[in-house]
Design an enzyme around this catalytic site. Sequence first.
Site, PDB file in Angstrom:
ATOM      1  N   CYS A  12       0.873  -1.175   0.000  1.00  0.00           N
ATOM      2  CA  CYS A  12       0.000   0.000   0.000  1.00  0.00           C
ATOM      3  C   CYS A  12       0.912   1.228   0.000  1.00  0.00           C
ATOM      4  CB  CYS A  12      -0.903   0.000   1.233  1.00  0.00           C
ATOM      5  SG  CYS A  12       0.027   0.096   2.763  1.00  0.00           S
ATOM      6  N   GLU A 128      -0.359  -0.508  15.405  1.00  0.00           N
ATOM      7  CA  GLU A 128      -0.937   0.787  14.990  1.00  0.00           C
ATOM      8  C   GLU A 128      -1.902   1.305  16.064  1.00  0.00           C
ATOM      9  OE1 GLU A 128      -3.396   0.933  11.353  1.00  0.00           O
ATOM     10  OE2 GLU A 128      -4.522   2.433  12.483  1.00  0.00           O
ATOM     11  N   CYS A 194      -8.607   3.674   6.082  1.00  0.00           N
ATOM     12  CA  CYS A 194      -7.837   3.869   4.851  1.00  0.00           C
ATOM     13  C   CYS A 194      -8.436   2.986   3.756  1.00  0.00           C
ATOM     14  CB  CYS A 194      -6.391   3.484   5.134  1.00  0.00           C
ATOM     15  SG  CYS A 194      -5.428   3.217   3.666  1.00  0.00           S
TER      16      CYS A 194
HETATM   17 FE1  F3S Z   1      -1.128   1.349   4.248  1.00  0.00          FE
HETATM   18 FE2  F3S Z   1      -1.154   3.654   5.518  1.00  0.00          FE
HETATM   19 FE3  F3S Z   1      -3.366   2.607   4.637  1.00  0.00          FE
HETATM   20  S1  F3S Z   1       0.171   1.910   5.969  1.00  0.00           S
HETATM   21  S2  F3S Z   1      -3.069   0.417   4.747  1.00  0.00           S
HETATM   22  S3  F3S Z   1      -1.705   3.341   3.385  1.00  0.00           S
HETATM   23  S4  F3S Z   1      -3.039   3.575   6.581  1.00  0.00           S
END
Ligand code: F3S
Length: 286
Positions: A12, A128, A194
């Site tokens: 990601c 996290e 996210c």
């Molecule tokens: Fe990756 Fe950041 Fe989303 S680490 S899963 S882009 S919150």
Amino acid sequence: MEIIVVPSAGFCFGVKRAVNMALDAAKKSNLQEKLNTLGPIIHNPQVVKSLEEKGVYPIEKIDNGCHNALLIRSHGVKAEIMEKIASNKRLKVIDATCPFVKKAQNYISEAALNGYFVIMVGDENHPEVQSVISFADKNKFLVVNNIADLKRVPISEKLALVSQTTQDVNFYKRIIEDIHKIAKNDVTVFDTICDATMIKQEESKILASSVDVMIVVGGYNSANTNKLKNICMEIQKKTYHIETEDEVNPEWFVNADRVGITAGASTPDWIIERVLRRVRDIDTSD
Ligand code: F3S
């Protein structure tokens, strides 16, 4: 055999950014000694090993022989560790906390300053969640992971809600609705989910329903890869979770016309490419 790779398979944005920051820092000439990451940079042993060959080593604690450069991984670290790191003037800090995680930390800091009791929806053992919730007032927070946990919500307090970035959207919505029903004071909701995880899961689900065999590539210790495997397995019983191309078994493809490949957020493109090549080789050697 048709072989289809999910468009969003692999790193990601936040993971790609952290790995690139580590590689850039390792290349810089002013880092004469090794670069440390606090915990493995991602849950993928092959990537961790390949970074070690470039001088990037994980450590468990900052006082554990780390005296040069320290990279904070995409999950972030607890507020108190960040303070400790900042007070160590000898240490060059490379903060690769994902900007989306940083945003959640900032929301919580502000909510705590304004007297809110913070409720975080997520897995309390996940790094996290531990990093984000540490920005709340020490006596005014709760991590919830199921509906039953809502019994512990102090309903007379002003409540601020955040979620783990990888949380299921519908579950977060349900918690928000339930909290609105029981709260007797102000409720502020922050949108901290996210899209990256959701998009990957949706694309993988769609592909799993149209292939004969599904391969999920990623670390066995990666929570998001395991989740992806479970999602695909529910749809396609012939789902196989592997870490590397060496584990691909030709017997899986007997009578298969379509094969799908997906990969967790901590799986690099080069491993996905190798798996793809291995499946193609098996197909052409028939
Ligand atoms: Fe990756 Fe950041 Fe989303 S680490 S899963 S882009 S919150």
